[in-house]
Every structure is written in C-alpha cells, then in structure tokens.
Write a protein that holds these residues in place. Structure first.
Motif, mmCIF file in Angstrom:
data_model
loop_
_atom_site.group_PDB
_atom_site.id
_atom_site.type_symbol
_atom_site.label_atom_id
_atom_site.label_comp_id
_atom_site.label_asym_id
_atom_site.label_seq_id
_atom_site.Cartn_x
_atom_site.Cartn_y
_atom_site.Cartn_z
ATOM 1 N N TYR A 73 -14.731 -9.898 -47.453
ATOM 2 C CA TYR A 73 -16.040 -10.567 -47.429
ATOM 3 C C TYR A 73 -17.142 -9.541 -47.700
ATOM 4 N N PRO A 74 -17.330 -9.163 -48.965
ATOM 5 C CA PRO A 74 -18.317 -8.119 -49.277
ATOM 6 C C PRO A 74 -19.728 -8.492 -48.820
ATOM 7 N N ASP A 75 -20.006 -9.783 -48.673
ATOM 8 C CA ASP A 75 -21.358 -10.202 -48.272
ATOM 9 C C ASP A 75 -21.497 -10.370 -46.759
ATOM 10 N N ALA A 78 -23.831 -7.174 -41.006
ATOM 11 C CA ALA A 78 -23.450 -6.042 -40.154
ATOM 12 C C ALA A 78 -22.889 -6.548 -38.825
ATOM 13 N N ASP A 79 -23.442 -7.662 -38.332
ATOM 14 C CA ASP A 79 -22.947 -8.233 -37.072
ATOM 15 C C ASP A 79 -21.499 -8.692 -37.198
ATOM 16 N N GLN A 80 -21.232 -9.339 -38.325
ATOM 17 C CA GLN A 80 -19.863 -9.840 -38.532
ATOM 18 C C GLN A 80 -18.867 -8.687 -38.633
#
Ligand SMILES: Cc1cc2nc3c(=O)[nH]c(=O)nc-3n(C[C@H](O)[C@H](O)[C@H](O)COP(=O)(O)O)c2cc1C
Length: 191
Positions: A73-75, A78-80
C-alpha cells in the motif's frame, strides 16, 4: 496452583491490545517454552521451533511487517504504517511457533503440522496456568514471504502462530462454545 480441569475449562483468549505488562520473567519464559516443547511428536522429529520477541526486538521485527505493508500500500498513511510496525509490540511477549514440517519417508507431513498446533496450544495453556492470558493469532503477515524472510524463516518453514502473552487488562468475557450434541456422535448409533 489451580485445579487442572478448572484451568482448562476457564481458559479464553484475550486480545493482544488487552495483554499488559508485566510479561513473564526469565524463569516463567523457560517454563512456557519447556511446556510448549513437551507435545506428542510422531517420529520424534521436533517439527517446530520457537522465536521469542521481547522488548525492543518486537519493534525491530515490526519493521519487516511495516516494510511489506508499505510495498503493498504505497499510499498508506504514516499512522497505518505505524500500526503495522506495532503489530508484535502490543503484548509484552510474543512467541512465534514455527512449523518445520517436511516430507518424510515414514511420518506424514500432516502429523508434523498437528504437532506444531499442539506446541502452540501447550504454550497458551501454560501461560494461563502461570496467571497470564494469551492469544494465538496469525494475521496477514504470517503468510507474507517478505516478512517471513525478515523474521529468519527458511523456505520450508511456516508460522503456526504468533502467541501473544501478557496480563489480562480486565477479566475476559467468555464466548459461546459449541454444544457437544453438535460435534459428538457415537459410532454405531442410527441417528
Ligand atoms: C492457527 C490459528 C490462527 C489464528 N489466527 C487468528 C487471527 O489472526 N486473528 C484472530 O482474531 N484470531 C485468530 N485465531 C483465533 C484465536 O486464537 C482465538 O481462538 C479466538 O480469539 C477465540 O478465543 P478463544 O480461544 O477464547 O476461543 C487463530 C486461531 C488459530 C488456531
């Protein structure tokens, strides 16, 4: 020590996030691993091994999980990515049960796999016996080759489970268990 049957009847899983410090000390960890390795094992092949994740090593291992997640998931925010990095840091102690089942001239691979399940279950039960709670989980990263490489698993090895261990933050509620009438038959009965 609680009565053994009462212990088995009262065990239940606790979510990793609800498993809090203090985790097992060195002696307790030795006990957990000793009990986990005392399981039926056709052919005495020891078709499993254990990886202990404690302290900072839990986040170091989490780097491999976060990196694979970021590739998928390149998009991702930061939280994920941060959530993925913390996967193995939710409980004070995580023990990976690694299956080393392989084709063998006499012992079916299936039986070797079952033995690793027994090791994981013994680990969970021993944790309960010591007053901890546990959760046997796999989640997506148990099946991701990049993560397995990062954790040092050989090509023929598989994760039987990441057993999370800690003190239960609150007494767990039970869940309904299958009625014996649904899962037990007596051979020879007509109905
Ligand atoms: C091999 C294996 C993998 C599991 N993986 C997960 C998982 O990834 N996530 C999850 O929520 N539960 C998973 N579980 C289920 C939990 O271990 C547990 O059985 C469930 O939370 C029910 O709790 P109980 O142990 O009190 O019945 C897995 C169980 C097994 C045997």
């Amino acid at each position: 020590m609680p009565d053994a049957l009462q212990l088995l009847k009262s065990r239940r899983s606790v979510k990793p996030i609800e498993l809090v410090a203090p985790g097992p000390d060195k002696n307790e960890l030795d006990t957990l691993l000793t009990v986990a390795s005392r399981v039926p094992d056709h052919g005495k092949l020891t078709p499993w091994r254990f990886i202990v994740f404690e302290g900072d090593a839990r986040r170091k291992a989490g780097e491999a999980i976060a990196a694979a997640f970021k590739q998928n998931y390149p998009d991702a925010t930061a939280d994920q990515v941060g959530f993925e990095r913390e996967r193995l840091a939710r409980a004070p102690l995580v023990i990976a049960v690694v299956s080393r089942a392989a084709p063998h001239v006499k012992i079916p691979e299936w039986e070797q796999v079952l033995s690793s399940g027994a090791a994981a279950m013994n680990l969970v039960t021993a944790a309960h016996a010591l007053g901890f709670a546990a959760n046997w989980i796999t989640e997506w990263y148990a099946y991701d080759r990049r993560v397995l490489d990062g954790l040092g698993l050989a090509a023929n090895e598989k994760i039987a489970g990441f057993v999370h261990i800690g003190r239960p933050a609150k007494p767990p509620e039970d869940r309904p268990r299958p009625p014996l009438a649904d899962i037990v038959t007596r051979f020879g009965n007509q109905d």
